[in-house]
Design a protein around this motif. Structure first.
Motif, PDB file in Angstrom:
ATOM      1  N   CYS A  25    -103.651  -3.260  -3.747  1.00  0.00           N
ATOM      2  CA  CYS A  25    -102.369  -3.496  -4.413  1.00  0.00           C
ATOM      3  C   CYS A  25    -102.275  -2.607  -5.652  1.00  0.00           C
ATOM      4  CB  CYS A  25    -102.254  -4.964  -4.800  1.00  0.00           C
ATOM      5  SG  CYS A  25    -100.654  -5.405  -5.506  1.00  0.00           S
ATOM      6  N   ARG A  26    -101.166  -1.885  -5.771  1.00  0.00           N
ATOM      7  CA  ARG A  26    -100.977  -0.947  -6.880  1.00  0.00           C
ATOM      8  C   ARG A  26    -100.328  -1.649  -8.075  1.00  0.00           C
ATOM      9  NH1 ARG A  26     -99.361   1.442  -2.345  1.00  0.00           N
ATOM     10  NH2 ARG A  26     -97.173   1.503  -2.927  1.00  0.00           N
ATOM     11  N   ILE A  27    -101.069  -2.607  -8.648  1.00  0.00           N
ATOM     12  CA  ILE A  27    -100.657  -3.269  -9.881  1.00  0.00           C
ATOM     13  C   ILE A  27    -101.849  -3.190 -10.829  1.00  0.00           C
ATOM     14  CG2 ILE A  27    -101.217  -5.571  -8.994  1.00  0.00           C
ATOM     15  CD1 ILE A  27     -98.892  -6.598 -10.799  1.00  0.00           C
ATOM     16  N   TYR A  28    -101.611  -2.593 -11.992  1.00  0.00           N
ATOM     17  CA  TYR A  28    -102.695  -2.245 -12.899  1.00  0.00           C
ATOM     18  C   TYR A  28    -102.488  -2.891 -14.265  1.00  0.00           C
ATOM     19  CZ  TYR A  28    -102.973   1.403  -9.331  1.00  0.00           C
ATOM     20  OH  TYR A  28    -103.042   2.077  -8.140  1.00  0.00           O
ATOM     21  N   SER A  29    -103.595  -3.314 -14.875  1.00  0.00           N
ATOM     22  CA  SER A  29    -103.533  -3.951 -16.187  1.00  0.00           C
ATOM     23  C   SER A  29    -103.627  -2.913 -17.309  1.00  0.00           C
ATOM     24  CB  SER A  29    -104.675  -4.965 -16.317  1.00  0.00           C
ATOM     25  OG  SER A  29    -105.922  -4.333 -16.190  1.00  0.00           O
ATOM     26  N   PHE A  30    -103.497  -3.383 -18.513  1.00  0.00           N
ATOM     27  CA  PHE A  30    -103.557  -2.584 -19.741  1.00  0.00           C
ATOM     28  C   PHE A  30    -102.449  -1.532 -19.818  1.00  0.00           C
ATOM     29  CE2 PHE A  30    -107.845  -4.282 -19.332  1.00  0.00           C
ATOM     30  CZ  PHE A  30    -108.003  -4.864 -20.573  1.00  0.00           C
ATOM     31  N   GLY A  31    -101.387  -1.707 -19.045  1.00  0.00           N
ATOM     32  CA  GLY A  31    -100.220  -0.851 -19.172  1.00  0.00           C
ATOM     33  C   GLY A  31    -100.357   0.561 -18.666  1.00  0.00           C
ATOM     34  N   GLU A  32    -101.431   0.846 -17.926  1.00  0.00           N
ATOM     35  CA  GLU A  32    -101.568   2.207 -17.407  1.00  0.00           C
ATOM     36  C   GLU A  32    -102.421   2.221 -16.141  1.00  0.00           C
ATOM     37  OE1 GLU A  32    -105.296   3.897 -19.986  1.00  0.00           O
ATOM     38  OE2 GLU A  32    -103.315   4.083 -20.864  1.00  0.00           O
ATOM     39  N   VAL A  33    -102.234   3.267 -15.374  1.00  0.00           N
ATOM     40  CA  VAL A  33    -103.023   3.455 -14.162  1.00  0.00           C
ATOM     41  C   VAL A  33    -104.423   3.893 -14.584  1.00  0.00           C
ATOM     42  CG1 VAL A  33    -103.234   4.784 -12.034  1.00  0.00           C
ATOM     43  CG2 VAL A  33    -100.968   4.084 -12.852  1.00  0.00           C
ATOM     44  N   PRO A  34    -105.469   3.234 -14.075  1.00  0.00           N
ATOM     45  CA  PRO A  34    -106.817   3.616 -14.480  1.00  0.00           C
ATOM     46  C   PRO A  34    -107.189   5.020 -13.990  1.00  0.00           C
ATOM     47  CG  PRO A  34    -106.887   1.893 -12.800  1.00  0.00           C
ATOM     48  CD  PRO A  34    -105.448   2.119 -13.154  1.00  0.00           C
ATOM     49  N   GLU A  35    -108.106   5.648 -14.698  1.00  0.00           N
ATOM     50  CA  GLU A  35    -108.510   7.006 -14.353  1.00  0.00           C
ATOM     51  C   GLU A  35    -109.141   7.101 -12.975  1.00  0.00           C
ATOM     52  OE1 GLU A  35    -110.816   8.982 -17.330  1.00  0.00           O
ATOM     53  OE2 GLU A  35    -109.451   8.390 -18.921  1.00  0.00           O
ATOM     54  N   ASP A  36    -109.775   6.026 -12.503  1.00  0.00           N
ATOM     55  CA  ASP A  36    -110.436   6.080 -11.198  1.00  0.00           C
ATOM     56  C   ASP A  36    -109.511   5.733 -10.030  1.00  0.00           C
ATOM     57  OD1 ASP A  36    -110.196   3.380 -11.759  1.00  0.00           O
ATOM     58  OD2 ASP A  36    -112.268   2.892 -11.252  1.00  0.00           O
ATOM     59  N   ALA A  37    -108.219   5.542 -10.293  1.00  0.00           N
ATOM     60  CA  ALA A  37    -107.264   5.285  -9.211  1.00  0.00           C
ATOM     61  C   ALA A  37    -107.095   6.551  -8.381  1.00  0.00           C
ATOM     62  CB  ALA A  37    -105.916   4.851  -9.782  1.00  0.00           C
ATOM     63  N   PRO A  38    -106.822   6.395  -7.068  1.00  0.00           N
ATOM     64  CA  PRO A  38    -106.621   7.584  -6.226  1.00  0.00           C
ATOM     65  C   PRO A  38    -105.515   8.474  -6.776  1.00  0.00           C
ATOM     66  CG  PRO A  38    -106.691   5.580  -4.907  1.00  0.00           C
ATOM     67  CD  PRO A  38    -106.668   5.160  -6.339  1.00  0.00           C
ATOM     68  N   LYS A  39    -105.719   9.770  -6.725  1.00  0.00           N
ATOM     69  CA  LYS A  39    -104.729  10.744  -7.200  1.00  0.00           C
ATOM     70  C   LYS A  39    -104.210  11.550  -6.019  1.00  0.00           C
ATOM     71  CE  LYS A  39    -105.526   9.873 -11.619  1.00  0.00           C
ATOM     72  NZ  LYS A  39    -105.759   8.501 -11.767  1.00  0.00           N
ATOM     73  N   PRO A  40    -102.957  11.874  -5.986  1.00  0.00           N
ATOM     74  CA  PRO A  40    -101.917  11.400  -6.901  1.00  0.00           C
ATOM     75  C   PRO A  40    -101.677   9.899  -6.698  1.00  0.00           C
ATOM     76  CG  PRO A  40    -100.881  12.542  -5.083  1.00  0.00           C
ATOM     77  CD  PRO A  40    -102.371  12.686  -4.892  1.00  0.00           C
ATOM     78  N   VAL A  41    -101.212   9.244  -7.745  1.00  0.00           N
ATOM     79  CA  VAL A  41    -100.945   7.811  -7.676  1.00  0.00           C
ATOM     80  C   VAL A  41     -99.764   7.578  -6.747  1.00  0.00           C
ATOM     81  CG1 VAL A  41    -100.302   5.771  -9.010  1.00  0.00           C
ATOM     82  CG2 VAL A  41    -101.832   7.478 -10.002  1.00  0.00           C
ATOM     83  N   LEU A  42     -99.978   6.702  -5.763  1.00  0.00           N
ATOM     84  CA  LEU A  42     -98.906   6.382  -4.832  1.00  0.00           C
ATOM     85  C   LEU A  42     -97.818   5.606  -5.555  1.00  0.00           C
ATOM     86  CD1 LEU A  42    -100.966   5.275  -1.713  1.00  0.00           C
ATOM     87  CD2 LEU A  42     -99.795   7.451  -2.076  1.00  0.00           C
ATOM     88  N   LYS A  43     -96.593   5.910  -5.222  1.00  0.00           N
ATOM     89  CA  LYS A  43     -95.443   5.198  -5.791  1.00  0.00           C
ATOM     90  C   LYS A  43     -94.795   4.400  -4.673  1.00  0.00           C
ATOM     91  CE  LYS A  43     -94.752   8.919  -8.968  1.00  0.00           C
ATOM     92  NZ  LYS A  43     -94.188  10.226  -9.032  1.00  0.00           N
ATOM     93  N   PRO A  44     -94.235   3.286  -5.014  1.00  0.00           N
ATOM     94  CA  PRO A  44     -94.121   2.676  -6.334  1.00  0.00           C
ATOM     95  C   PRO A  44     -95.431   2.013  -6.750  1.00  0.00           C
ATOM     96  CG  PRO A  44     -93.092   1.270  -4.708  1.00  0.00           C
ATOM     97  CD  PRO A  44     -93.531   2.506  -3.990  1.00  0.00           C
TER      98      PRO A  44
END
Length: 126
Positions: A25-44
């Motif tokens: 699930c692409r819901i992230y805490s601390f108001g930002e996508v973590p650095e270890d999330a897959p790149k490019p970040v899938l939207k939405p």
């Protein structure tokens, strides 16, 4: 010490259809996508931040609940997608928390991502 926003959203079928389920699930805490999330970040995708909180204090005994205010931000490639995700989140979260503000919406001039924001108040038992 955190509200169960990820658990509620990642297990809701309406939300899962739009931003993934379970650990994907692409819901992230601390108001930002973590650095270890897959790149490019899938939207939405969705980010949330704790903007206020307090324990439910009593004169006798330890608090048995915590109150939280969260800001939730939805980012998407289109306005329609951002709106659909926001509605799905609303429908999932209103069963556990209260939406207290519909915030800004618009398009980021640099990334061209569409954005919608809202706040929720949540009381969770310990």
């Amino acid at each position: 010490m955190d509200p169960p926003i990820f658990l509620v959203c990642s297990s809701d079928p309406g939300v899962a259809a739009l931003i993934g389920a379970g650990i994907d699930c692409r819901i992230y805490s601390f108001g930002e996508v973590p650095e270890d999330a897959p790149k490019p970040v899938l939207k939405p995708y969705v980010v949330w931040s704790l903007i206020d909180g307090s324990p439910e204090n009593y004169l006798a005994g330890r608090p048995d609940a915590d109150g939280f205010t969260l800001q939730v931000d939805v980012y998407a490639a289109s306005a329609d997608s951002a709106t659909r995700v926001t509605k799905a989140l609303r429908d999932a979260l209103e069963l556990s928390a209260n939406i207290t503000r519909w915030g800004a919406s618009g398009m980021d001039p640099t990334t061209k991502d569409y954005h919608r924001s809202f706040d929720i108040d949540w009381i969770t038992l310990r």
